[in-house]
Design a protein around this motif. Sequence first.
Motif, PDB file in Angstrom:
ATOM      1  N   PHE A   1       1.035  -0.784   0.129  1.00 49.90           N
ATOM      2  CA  PHE A   1      -0.416   0.100  -0.094  1.00 49.90           C
ATOM      3  C   PHE A   1       1.032   1.100  -0.144  1.00 49.90           C
ATOM      4  O   PHE A   1       0.532   2.002  -0.500  1.00 49.90           O
ATOM      5  N   GLU A   2       2.283   1.120   0.022  1.00 49.76           N
ATOM      6  CA  GLU A   2       2.914   2.192  -0.289  1.00 49.76           C
ATOM      7  C   GLU A   2       3.170   2.699  -1.646  1.00 49.76           C
ATOM      8  O   GLU A   2       3.549   3.300  -1.589  1.00 49.76           O
ATOM      9  N   TYR A   3       2.995   1.540  -2.863  1.00 48.67           N
ATOM     10  CA  TYR A   3       2.960   1.740  -3.897  1.00 48.67           C
ATOM     11  C   TYR A   3       1.809   2.883  -4.018  1.00 48.67           C
ATOM     12  O   TYR A   3       0.567   2.148  -4.164  1.00 48.67           O
ATOM     13  N   GLN A   4       1.638   3.130  -4.923  1.00 49.08           N
ATOM     14  CA  GLN A   4       0.646   4.119  -5.793  1.00 49.08           C
ATOM     15  C   GLN A   4       0.518   3.514  -7.470  1.00 49.08           C
ATOM     16  O   GLN A   4       0.959   3.501  -8.391  1.00 49.08           O
ATOM     17  N   TYR A   5      -0.728   2.425  -6.652  1.00 44.83           N
ATOM     18  CA  TYR A   5      -1.706   1.760  -8.003  1.00 44.83           C
ATOM     19  C   TYR A   5      -2.283   2.959  -8.697  1.00 44.83           C
ATOM     20  O   TYR A   5      -3.627   3.400  -8.252  1.00 44.83           O
ATOM     21  N   GLU A   6      -1.962   2.859  -9.851  1.00 46.50           N
ATOM     22  CA  GLU A   6      -2.365   4.157 -10.688  1.00 46.50           C
ATOM     23  C   GLU A   6      -4.259   3.379 -11.863  1.00 46.50           C
ATOM     24  O   GLU A   6      -4.983   4.197 -12.276  1.00 46.50           O
TER      25      GLU A   6
ATOM     26  N   PHE B   1      -0.724  -3.577 -16.289  1.00 49.78           N
ATOM     27  CA  PHE B   1       0.065  -4.668 -15.846  1.00 49.78           C
ATOM     28  C   PHE B   1       1.043  -4.855 -14.925  1.00 49.78           C
ATOM     29  O   PHE B   1       1.471  -6.241 -13.964  1.00 49.78           O
ATOM     30  N   GLU B   2       1.980  -3.708 -15.215  1.00 46.22           N
ATOM     31  CA  GLU B   2       2.987  -3.133 -14.087  1.00 46.22           C
ATOM     32  C   GLU B   2       2.135  -3.383 -12.290  1.00 46.22           C
ATOM     33  O   GLU B   2       2.886  -3.310 -11.104  1.00 46.22           O
ATOM     34  N   ASP B   3       1.004  -2.528 -12.769  1.00 45.13           N
ATOM     35  CA  ASP B   3      -0.186  -2.334 -11.143  1.00 45.13           C
ATOM     36  C   ASP B   3       0.231  -3.977 -10.445  1.00 45.13           C
ATOM     37  O   ASP B   3       0.234  -5.000  -9.402  1.00 45.13           O
TER      38      ASP B   3
ATOM     39  N   TYR C   1       8.005  -9.900 -20.472  1.00 46.64           N
ATOM     40  CA  TYR C   1       7.248  -8.612 -19.963  1.00 46.64           C
ATOM     41  C   TYR C   1       6.147  -8.587 -19.322  1.00 46.64           C
ATOM     42  O   TYR C   1       5.690  -8.587 -17.938  1.00 46.64           O
ATOM     43  N   LEU C   2       5.256  -8.810 -20.380  1.00 43.88           N
ATOM     44  CA  LEU C   2       3.934  -8.418 -19.703  1.00 43.88           C
ATOM     45  C   LEU C   2       3.303  -9.536 -19.434  1.00 43.88           C
ATOM     46  O   LEU C   2       2.482  -9.928 -17.906  1.00 43.88           O
TER      47      LEU C   2
END
Length: 130
Positions: free
Chosen positions: A10-15, A46-48, A106-107
């Motif tokens: 939850f420290e990471y901001q999910y766009e 994908f990254e989130d 990567y994906l």
Amino acid sequence: MTTTSSTTAFEYQYETLNVKTYPDGVAHVELNRPDKLKNSFSPGLFEDIFQYFTTMSKDSDIHAIVLSGSGHMFTVGIDCALLQGSKDKDLDVARQAFVKQAHLNYLQRSISSLEKCSQPVIVAMHNGVL
């Protein structure tokens, strides 16, 4: 929306994700691109997904994760623009294929992060899933 928890996820901001945790150890993750082609999988999504599920897999306070989609549909799948070939016309066909394979790997790591997650992941699909 990101809520507070004992985990570093939850420290990471999910766009592109809405994330909630509940006291009973259940997390709810919602794909949040309803206005962008019905939750299509973009590079950011994908990254989130990779960041969230990789981190949550290590969180002993979470016992199960529910994955759903916001809006009218769960998802229409991958944004087709991501599957186009290399834009570098100076590369020969073999090198273009190598670049494309590296991109697909990567994906794929994002989708694999759900499979490798140590908690059960329940996918709550609704309406169309393409």
